[in-house]
Scaffold this motif. Structure first.
Motif, PDB file in Angstrom:
ATOM      1  N   ALA A 109       9.333  -0.309  -2.015  1.00  9.16           N
ATOM      2  CA  ALA A 109       8.140  -0.948  -1.449  1.00  9.16           C
ATOM      3  C   ALA A 109       6.890  -0.566  -2.228  1.00  9.16           C
ATOM      4  N   ALA A 110       6.745   0.720  -2.567  1.00  9.53           N
ATOM      5  CA  ALA A 110       5.551   1.164  -3.291  1.00  9.53           C
ATOM      6  C   ALA A 110       5.493   0.559  -4.688  1.00  9.53           C
ATOM      7  N   LEU A 111       6.618   0.562  -5.405  1.00  8.90           N
ATOM      8  CA  LEU A 111       6.622   0.013  -6.762  1.00  8.90           C
ATOM      9  C   LEU A 111       6.360  -1.497  -6.760  1.00  8.90           C
ATOM     10  N   ILE A 112       6.970  -2.206  -5.840  1.00  7.39           N
ATOM     11  CA  ILE A 112       6.768  -3.659  -5.784  1.00  7.39           C
ATOM     12  C   ILE A 112       5.329  -3.995  -5.402  1.00  7.39           C
ATOM     13  N   ALA A 113       4.738  -3.218  -4.487  1.00  4.33           N
ATOM     14  CA  ALA A 113       3.335  -3.461  -4.114  1.00  4.33           C
ATOM     15  C   ALA A 113       2.407  -3.253  -5.304  1.00  4.33           C
ATOM     16  N   SER A 123      -4.202  -9.975  -3.452  1.00  5.73           N
ATOM     17  CA  SER A 123      -2.967  -9.255  -3.771  1.00  5.73           C
ATOM     18  C   SER A 123      -2.870  -7.936  -3.007  1.00  5.73           C
ATOM     19  N   ALA A 124      -3.999  -7.227  -2.868  1.00  2.40           N
ATOM     20  CA  ALA A 124      -3.958  -5.966  -2.125  1.00  2.40           C
ATOM     21  C   ALA A 124      -3.606  -6.207  -0.661  1.00  2.40           C
ATOM     22  N   ALA A 125      -4.233  -7.227  -0.067  1.00  3.13           N
ATOM     23  CA  ALA A 125      -3.932  -7.522   1.331  1.00  3.13           C
ATOM     24  C   ALA A 125      -2.495  -8.014   1.502  1.00  3.13           C
ATOM     25  N   ARG A 126      -2.031  -8.839   0.582  1.00  3.04           N
ATOM     26  CA  ARG A 126      -0.669  -9.361   0.697  1.00  3.04           C
ATOM     27  C   ARG A 126       0.365  -8.262   0.487  1.00  3.04           C
ATOM     28  N   ALA A 127       0.077  -7.313  -0.416  1.00  2.00           N
ATOM     29  CA  ALA A 127       1.005  -6.207  -0.636  1.00  2.00           C
ATOM     30  C   ALA A 127       1.068  -5.288   0.574  1.00  2.00           C
ATOM     31  N   LEU A 128      -0.062  -5.117   1.255  1.00  2.46           N
ATOM     32  CA  LEU A 128      -0.051  -4.291   2.462  1.00  2.46           C
ATOM     33  C   LEU A 128       0.763  -4.945   3.575  1.00  2.46           C
ATOM     34  N   LEU A 129       0.621  -6.262   3.717  1.00  3.95           N
ATOM     35  CA  LEU A 129       1.282  -6.952   4.825  1.00  3.95           C
ATOM     36  C   LEU A 129       2.749  -7.243   4.520  1.00  3.95           C
ATOM     37  N   SER A 130       3.004  -7.848   3.356  1.00  8.32           N
ATOM     38  CA  SER A 130       4.364  -8.244   2.974  1.00  8.32           C
ATOM     39  C   SER A 130       5.064  -8.949   4.138  1.00  8.32           C
ATOM     40  N   ALA A 131       4.450 -10.042   4.592  1.00 10.57           N
ATOM     41  CA  ALA A 131       4.962 -10.729   5.787  1.00 10.57           C
ATOM     42  C   ALA A 131       6.352 -11.310   5.573  1.00 10.57           C
ATOM     43  N   TRP A 138       8.706 -10.162   3.429  1.00 13.69           N
ATOM     44  CA  TRP A 138       9.706  -9.141   3.131  1.00 13.69           C
ATOM     45  C   TRP A 138       9.315  -7.841   3.858  1.00 13.69           C
ATOM     46  N   PRO A 139       9.689  -7.707   5.108  1.00 11.49           N
ATOM     47  CA  PRO A 139       9.307  -6.511   5.878  1.00 11.49           C
ATOM     48  C   PRO A 139       9.803  -5.206   5.257  1.00 11.49           C
ATOM     49  N   ALA A 140      10.941  -5.245   4.541  1.00 12.89           N
ATOM     50  CA  ALA A 140      11.464  -4.012   3.947  1.00 12.89           C
ATOM     51  C   ALA A 140      10.555  -3.475   2.859  1.00 12.89           C
ATOM     52  N   TRP A 141       9.705  -4.318   2.286  1.00  9.89           N
ATOM     53  CA  TRP A 141       8.805  -3.897   1.213  1.00  9.89           C
ATOM     54  C   TRP A 141       7.377  -3.673   1.715  1.00  9.89           C
ATOM     55  N   ARG A 142       7.180  -3.628   2.995  1.00 10.28           N
ATOM     56  CA  ARG A 142       5.832  -3.469   3.542  1.00 10.28           C
ATOM     57  C   ARG A 142       5.403  -2.010   3.444  1.00 10.28           C
ATOM     58  N   VAL A 143       4.216  -1.762   2.896  1.00 10.13           N
ATOM     59  CA  VAL A 143       3.722  -0.393   2.743  1.00 10.13           C
ATOM     60  C   VAL A 143       2.779   0.005   3.875  1.00 10.13           C
ATOM     61  N   ALA A 144       2.196  -0.953   4.559  1.00  9.03           N
ATOM     62  CA  ALA A 144       1.297  -0.638   5.669  1.00  9.03           C
ATOM     63  C   ALA A 144       2.105  -0.441   6.947  1.00  9.03           C
ATOM     64  N   PRO A 145       1.761   0.548   7.764  1.00  7.50           N
ATOM     65  CA  PRO A 145       2.505   0.799   9.012  1.00  7.50           C
ATOM     66  C   PRO A 145       2.099  -0.166  10.118  1.00  7.50           C
ATOM     67  N   ILE A 146       2.445  -1.445   9.957  1.00  8.91           N
ATOM     68  CA  ILE A 146       2.148  -2.444  10.975  1.00  8.91           C
ATOM     69  C   ILE A 146       3.444  -3.153  11.331  1.00  8.91           C
ATOM     70  N   SER A 147       3.447  -3.797  12.472  1.00  9.16           N
ATOM     71  CA  SER A 147       4.648  -4.460  12.972  1.00  9.16           C
ATOM     72  C   SER A 147       4.827  -5.822  12.320  1.00  9.16           C
ATOM     73  N   ASP A 148       6.013  -6.385  12.522  1.00  9.35           N
ATOM     74  CA  ASP A 148       6.297  -7.724  11.999  1.00  9.35           C
ATOM     75  C   ASP A 148       5.419  -8.782  12.667  1.00  9.35           C
ATOM     76  N   VAL A 149       5.129  -8.580  13.954  1.00  9.86           N
ATOM     77  CA  VAL A 149       4.289  -9.540  14.672  1.00  9.86           C
ATOM     78  C   VAL A 149       2.895  -9.591  14.060  1.00  9.86           C
ATOM     79  N   ALA A 201      -0.657 -13.267   8.005  1.00 10.45           N
ATOM     80  CA  ALA A 201      -0.169 -13.802   6.731  1.00 10.45           C
ATOM     81  C   ALA A 201      -1.154 -14.764   6.050  1.00 10.45           C
ATOM     82  N   PRO A 202      -1.835 -15.680   6.774  1.00 10.59           N
ATOM     83  CA  PRO A 202      -2.744 -16.608   6.065  1.00 10.59           C
ATOM     84  C   PRO A 202      -4.062 -15.965   5.643  1.00 10.59           C
ATOM     85  N   TYR A 203      -4.408 -14.825   6.187  1.00 11.26           N
ATOM     86  CA  TYR A 203      -5.762 -14.304   6.008  1.00 11.26           C
ATOM     87  C   TYR A 203      -6.041 -13.681   4.641  1.00 11.26           C
TER      88      TYR A 203
END
Length: 595
Positions: free
Chosen positions: A38-42, A93-101, A103-114, A120-122
């Motif tokens: 997740a960190a490398l892909i972000a 890119s920074a916001a999208r890498a944090l969310l990774s809507a 691909w949840p397995a690659w998400r670096v931010a501690p937020i839920s799927d919901v 995702a659009p923001y």
């Protein structure tokens, strides 16, 4: 020129997508699942998103210069558009890498799927609105637009940014509420992340300040607050992603399987543990460099304006004079900021030492805790000195101020100062350290923490005994596990004197030697220590590797020895002597009979 424009268009869209996909496949294959991938892909997403428009803009600019088709005005406009595109790409890119809507397995931010799906659009909306606002404001200044036009455009773009960011924060809040209602108390408490809560509060405060400034007519101030907020958020997001990727990158580069790591290990002669320490040190230095770079990037938009603002604050009449020292509101605010940064840096350094670096060393838990506590004390003291230096308080003035308080400290804080000094003695001499098993009077427990004033001792029922440090220094305390202390089991048996002592000795020795926790050196021993009152007293000793095992081992041995003695007809001696009266075979005559 047409070829350059086509190449730029390919770089911005198709090439970026292909590079993202290629990096995802390669990194996912070479990295372990979880945080590493997740960190490398972000980090890869952010680098590709920033570099592709950067290269595309350079290609178009070079083509314009080579063909001579560019005018000075058009070159400036293109430069503004180029910067806006790169900035928008960084934000998105920074916001999208944090969310990774997706691909949840690659998400670096501690937020839920919901929450990730809601947001995702923001990233695109925030990036477009922020880049558009910056580009139009710079374009109006470049073209010399009228003040009415500039204010109208600035007001519209500011409203757009406020609406998009407020909507995103609202989505986060609604997702949190939905999770709190659906989850249990334990799960809810696990999902709560204090840094993200503080970030949300700071975001709402920034939006409120920008909105109030715009309504009050201070459009420039509102625009500056919003632009700085978006820029700081983008920098912090990129910093978070890069710091998550630093550990993986450094560990990969310095791995013994890589040429660089193998060369370092062979040339210096480091062990595997030493290589791990080098990895942690290099990772910590890179993290520090990233923090300093992020701090400089966040403060860069202020420039001279920040100096002017602080200069006006410090030049007001609200100045408090203490002798030769002048303290203004700006100085107090700056001193508090310096103190807060110093304390935060000290806490971060202690957490890094305790969780990352010191576990890679051969130090025991007590030494690691003492070292971490010492670093904390030094860091707090350094932060205090820097704060005083910021306020203009020299060491002689601090000493004068301290001497004025010495009488009050001597009477009112004597016990606290004594406990503090005792705590320093405990950390320096280490007669008692974290992890030791100590006995204070009739209470025993494990030392869990040595604080500034008192030491926490965990009892057998997991309750905590708070002992002032001065008690541990000035009173008699038994440290059961100090040094390389062995566990010793002592068994005392009082047996009937008619028993065969050699059989008793052999039975006891057999049980002591076959116990799984018994040490062969020192060897177990059985002694006959006394003979009295028709009883023989045997004392048996067996040694264990740890004093913590003594109580259990003694119980196990007694459960084994007593059935053995009973099986061999060996009885325990009674403490109450029995008197036997032998009256022979003469029958008893009734008493009270008279002739």
């Amino acid at each position: 020129m047409t070829l350059a424009a086509l190449l730029a268009a390919l770089l911005v869209a198709p090439v970026r997508l292909l590079l993202n996909r290629w990096g995802e496949v390669r990194l996912a294959k070479r990295s372990a699942a979880g945080r590493t991938a997740a960190a490398l892909i972000a980090v890869w997403w952010v680098l590709v998103a920033v570099l592709t428009p950067l290269v595309a803009g350079a290609v178009v600019k070079g083509a314009l210069v080579d063909t001579g088709a560019s005018t000075p005005l058009f070159a400036q406009i293109w430069s503004l558009l180029w910067k806006a595109a790169v900035f928008g790409a960084l934000v998105e890119s920074a916001a999208r890498a944090l969310l990774s809507a997706r691909w949840p397995a690659w998400r670096v931010a501690p937020i839920s799927d919901v929450a990730a799906r809601r947001l995702a659009p923001y990233p695109v909306l925030i990036a477009v609105s922020a880049a558009l606002a910056g580009f139009l404001a710079s374009l109006n200044n470049l073209l010399g637009a009228s003040s009415a036009t500039s204010e109208a455009v600035g007001c519209l773009t500011l409203l757009l940014e406020l609406a998009v960011i407020a909507s995103a924060l609202g989505q986060i809040g609604r997702a949190r509420v939905a999770e709190a209602e659906a989850a249990s108390t334990a799960a809810d408490s696990a999902n709560v992340q204090l840094p993200w809560i503080l970030a949300a509060i700071a975001a709402w405060l920034a939006l409120a300040c920008a909105g109030v400034a715009m309504v009050a007519g201070y459009l420039a101030l509102a625009t500056f607050v919003m632009r700085e907020f978006v820029w700081a958020a983008a920098v912090l997001a990129a910093l978070f992603i890069l710091m998550r990727g630093v550990d993986t990158a450094v560990a990969w580069l310095l791995s013994p399987n890589r040429p660089l790591g193998r060369a370092i290990r062979i040339s210096i002669g480091l062990s595997t543990l030493g290589v791990e320490q080098v990895v942690e040190l290099v990772s910590g230095l890179v993290r520090l460099a990233l923090l300093l770079a992020a701090w400089a990037a966040i403060l860069a938009p202020f420039g001279a304006d920040a100096q002017d603002v602080f200069g006006r604050i410090t030049s007001t009449d609200l100045v408090l004079r203490l002798g030769q020292v002048s303290i203004s509101p700006g100085a107090i605010a700056g001193a508090l900021l310096v103190l807060g940064i110093g304390l935060a840096a000290t806490q971060v350094l202690r957490v890094w030492l305790e969780s990352r670096y010191l576990p890679k060393t051969r130090m025991d838990l007590g030494v690691r805790t003492s070292l971490a506590s010492g670093v904390t004390y030094v860091g707090v003291f350094a932060a205090f000195l820097l704060t005083c230096a910021y306020l203009g308080l020299s060491l002689d003035r601090i000493a004068l101020f301290a001497s004025a308080l010495s009488v009050g400290i001597g009477f009112g804080l004597q016990a606290i100062i004594g406990n503090f000094v005792s705590g320093l003695i405990l950390l320096a001499e280490r007669p008692i350290k974290v992890g030791d098993w100590i006995a204070i009077g009739d209470m025993e427990g494990d030392v869990r923490r040595i604080n500034v004033r008192a030491t926490e001792v965990e009892m057998g029922d997991h309750s905590r005994l708070i002992v002032p440090n001065s008690e541990l220094v000035s009173k008699i305390v038994r440290n059961v596990t100090h040094g390389a202390a062995l566990g010793r089991v002592k068994i005392v048996l009082s047996l009937d004197a008619r028993s065969d002592p050699l059989v008793v000795r052999d039975l006891l020795m057999q049980r002591l030697q076959v116990h799984p926790d018994a040490l062969s050196d020192p060897a177990a021993a059985v002694y006959m220590t006394d003979i009295k009152d028709g009883a023989m007293e045997f004392t048996a000793f067996v040694y264990l590797a740890s004093p913590r095992e003594a109580f259990k081992a003694k119980s196990d041995l007694l459960f084994q020895i007593l059935p053995d003695l009973k099986a061999h007809g060996i009885a325990l001696a009674t403490s109450n002597p029995v008197v036997h009266v032998d009256v022979g075979d003469r029958p008893m005559e009734p008493s009270g009979a008279t002739a």
